[in-house]
Structures are given as C-alpha cells and as structure tokens.
Scaffold this motif. Sequence first.
Motif, mmCIF file in Angstrom:
data_model
loop_
_atom_site.group_PDB
_atom_site.id
_atom_site.type_symbol
_atom_site.label_atom_id
_atom_site.label_comp_id
_atom_site.label_asym_id
_atom_site.label_seq_id
_atom_site.Cartn_x
_atom_site.Cartn_y
_atom_site.Cartn_z
ATOM 1 N N VAL A 270 13.871 -14.934 11.806
ATOM 2 C CA VAL A 270 14.024 -15.308 10.394
ATOM 3 C C VAL A 270 13.060 -14.495 9.531
ATOM 4 C CG1 VAL A 270 13.923 -17.189 8.707
ATOM 5 C CG2 VAL A 270 14.801 -17.623 10.999
ATOM 6 N N LEU A 271 11.839 -14.285 10.058
ATOM 7 C CA LEU A 271 10.849 -13.502 9.315
ATOM 8 C C LEU A 271 11.342 -12.090 9.027
ATOM 9 C CD1 LEU A 271 7.292 -14.104 10.744
ATOM 10 C CD2 LEU A 271 8.079 -14.277 8.380
ATOM 11 N N LEU A 272 11.955 -11.491 10.051
ATOM 12 C CA LEU A 272 12.457 -10.121 9.886
ATOM 13 C C LEU A 272 13.492 -10.082 8.767
ATOM 14 C CD1 LEU A 272 12.767 -9.094 13.624
ATOM 15 C CD2 LEU A 272 11.212 -8.116 11.926
ATOM 16 N N ALA A 273 14.314 -11.122 8.700
ATOM 17 C CA ALA A 273 15.331 -11.176 7.657
ATOM 18 C C ALA A 273 14.701 -11.440 6.287
ATOM 19 C CB ALA A 273 16.355 -12.255 7.980
ATOM 20 N N GLY B 23 13.084 -8.148 5.079
ATOM 21 C CA GLY B 23 13.998 -7.060 4.799
ATOM 22 C C GLY B 23 13.510 -5.731 5.303
ATOM 23 N N ALA B 24 13.374 -4.792 4.391
ATOM 24 C CA ALA B 24 13.348 -3.377 4.763
ATOM 25 C C ALA B 24 12.008 -2.815 5.208
ATOM 26 C CB ALA B 24 13.862 -2.556 3.586
ATOM 27 N N ARG B 25 10.975 -3.656 5.381
ATOM 28 C CA ARG B 25 9.661 -3.080 5.627
ATOM 29 C C ARG B 25 9.528 -2.441 7.012
ATOM 30 N NH1 ARG B 25 6.489 -7.375 4.584
ATOM 31 N NH2 ARG B 25 6.398 -7.083 2.351
ATOM 32 N N GLY B 26 10.416 -2.778 7.918
ATOM 33 C CA GLY B 26 10.296 -2.238 9.280
ATOM 34 C C GLY B 26 9.746 -3.306 10.205
ATOM 35 N N VAL B 27 10.235 -3.319 11.437
ATOM 36 C CA VAL B 27 9.973 -4.425 12.356
ATOM 37 C C VAL B 27 8.488 -4.654 12.575
ATOM 38 C CG1 VAL B 27 10.287 -5.208 14.731
ATOM 39 C CG2 VAL B 27 12.185 -4.134 13.515
ATOM 40 N N GLY C 30 20.648 -18.782 9.460
ATOM 41 C CA GLY C 30 19.312 -18.848 8.854
ATOM 42 C C GLY C 30 18.829 -17.482 8.405
ATOM 43 N N MET C 31 19.109 -16.459 9.209
ATOM 44 C CA MET C 31 18.705 -15.088 8.853
ATOM 45 C C MET C 31 19.437 -14.624 7.597
ATOM 46 S SD MET C 31 18.637 -13.685 12.750
ATOM 47 C CE MET C 31 18.311 -11.941 12.427
ATOM 48 N N LEU C 32 20.696 -15.032 7.494
ATOM 49 C CA LEU C 32 21.453 -14.683 6.279
ATOM 50 C C LEU C 32 20.869 -15.392 5.059
ATOM 51 C CD1 LEU C 32 25.223 -14.788 7.225
ATOM 52 C CD2 LEU C 32 23.949 -12.873 6.269
ATOM 53 N N LEU C 33 20.513 -16.668 5.251
ATOM 54 C CA LEU C 33 19.968 -17.449 4.132
ATOM 55 C C LEU C 33 18.643 -16.870 3.644
ATOM 56 C CD1 LEU C 33 20.627 -21.101 5.271
ATOM 57 C CD2 LEU C 33 21.732 -19.858 3.396
#
Length: 251
Positions: free
Chosen positions: A107-110, A113-117, A164-167
């Motif tokens: 969920v955090l990765l989502a 967004g774009a910062r990189g894993v 959840g990742m989409l939300l």
Amino acid sequence: MQDLRITPALLYLDGVSVAFDGFKAINNLSLTLDPGEMRAIIGPNGAGKTTMMDIITGKTRPDEGRVIFQGAHDLTTLDEADIATLGIGRKFQKPTVFESHTVEDNVLLALKGARGVVANLFHTLSGAERDRLDEILALVKLIERRYELAAHLSHGQKQWLEIGMLLAQDPALLLVDEPVAGMTDAETAETAELLRRINATHSVIVVEHDMAFVRDLGVKVTVLHEGSVLAEGSLDQVSANERVVEVYLGR
Ligand SMILES: Nc1ncnc2c1ncn2[C@@H]1O[C@H](COP(=O)(O)OP(=O)(O)OP(=O)(O)O)[C@@H](O)[C@H]1O
Ligand SMILES: [Mg+2]
C-alpha cells in the motif's frame, strides 16, 4: 424550487464502436455514469465488458464515438498514463500485488507513487501518510496482517490488497473487472460490502458474472450484449426483461 444547473455526468460514453478484424466488439455503445454512482455491468461472455474498460482506460482506442470524463476530457484522445493521472484507476481480474513485500509496503508503494521502490520504503512517513495507510488497511480488512508478506494472503485478500493499492491513488473513478472470481462465498459477500464502503467516497464501475454479488451491491445494473446496452435498471428489473432472459439462456 427546481435546480436548473446541469450536473455533468462523471463519465459519458457516446456512440462508441470498436471492431477487431471486422468483428464489432463494441457497437454504438452509449452509457452515462453519474458522479458518485456505482454501476454494475453484467452480460454474457464476449459481450464487450472488458473491452469497454479497455476503451475507458485508453488501452484500446475506439473507431468511433467519444468518452467524456467529468464533462471536460475526451478520453479517446488521451493515452493510458494521462487517463490514470486524471483519476481513473483500474483493477484487473488477476491480482498483481508485490508478493515479496509486506502487505503494508504494497500500500505504501502505491501511496508514494513514482519515487521508486527503495526510496519509498526508506522514506519517513508523514503523520497524514501514516493515517491514510492505516485507514486503507482497515478498509480492506488487512490491518492485522500488515507486516506479513503479500504472498501469504489468500486469493481474496490479495484482491482486497490490490483494491487498497488503487485507493491509495485516490481515483475519482474505480473500474473493477470480475473482482469475486475465485473467491469463497464469505469473501464475495465481504467484497460487496467493501465496494459499498468505497462507493461512499468514490465512483465505481464493476463488471461481474456473480449475480448474488451483484444483488448485494444493490446498485443500477447495465446489461451489455454484443457490444451495446441491452437493458438498464435494478437487478430485478433487468432479470424480468425478456430479451435479457433470452440472451442468458442462449436463445
Ligand atoms: N484485442 C482484441 N483483439 C481481438 N478481439 C478482441 C480483443 N479484445 C476483445 N476481443 C473480442 O471482443 C469480444 C468482446 O470481448 P470482451 O473481453 O470485451 O468480453 P467480456 O464481456 O469481457 O467477456 P467475459 O465475460 O468473458 O470476460 C470477444 O469476442 C473478444 O474475443
Ligand atoms: Mg471480460
């Protein structure tokens, strides 16, 4: 007093058609989704349900017609990334969570967004981000499993995690294709409840074959057949429609 302001539809498909090798998968399809609405789309295999979602998300470009989002954007002129940025999130049928990360990190990765894993996972969370993370994990009923690997979740829980990742990206419109395929009856019922809670703050289009689930959603139903709208109304109304019955019985 009557309010004469015109509320634009959140999504308006206007005479959309697309053919694959001469076969019209979507045939002069028109459909309106109100702001805040959740709509269930049903229809036999090959009716064009997934293709409709492909057109809304820019994966497939129609031959004819317009797809107007928020009264302002014709999605048929935009690419997939632009459409996602506008606030349309899509959940495919198969869960695509990161199995080797924890539930919480998915969920955090989502959220980030774009910062990189790597940067994301080591970035310190703000209070607001922490609250949002907890809120999403609670909503999708995974707060007690937050430190476990996503690989260890059941199929149904992986579907919820992906929702959840989409939300986390807070889309204005969520498209969900066959979310309960392969779920247990209990998971299916919980998914209907989850989508109803999500619909309190998001518009949703959900495609599903499972009629018990569609009944639980309790929303307006659109029946697609051969790429067009065959019927629209409550599940009871469309189930009583002779043409719908014929299509489902295979004539
Ligand atoms: N990219 C493509 N190329 C060729 N044909 C396609 C493509 N996408 C879809 N089709 C065809 O368009 C028709 C509609 O398919 P679609 O997947 O939209 O149906 P569906 O309503 O989602 O069915 P199901 O309930 O089985 O998921 C089918 O006949 C399918 O084979
Ligand atoms: Mg499909």
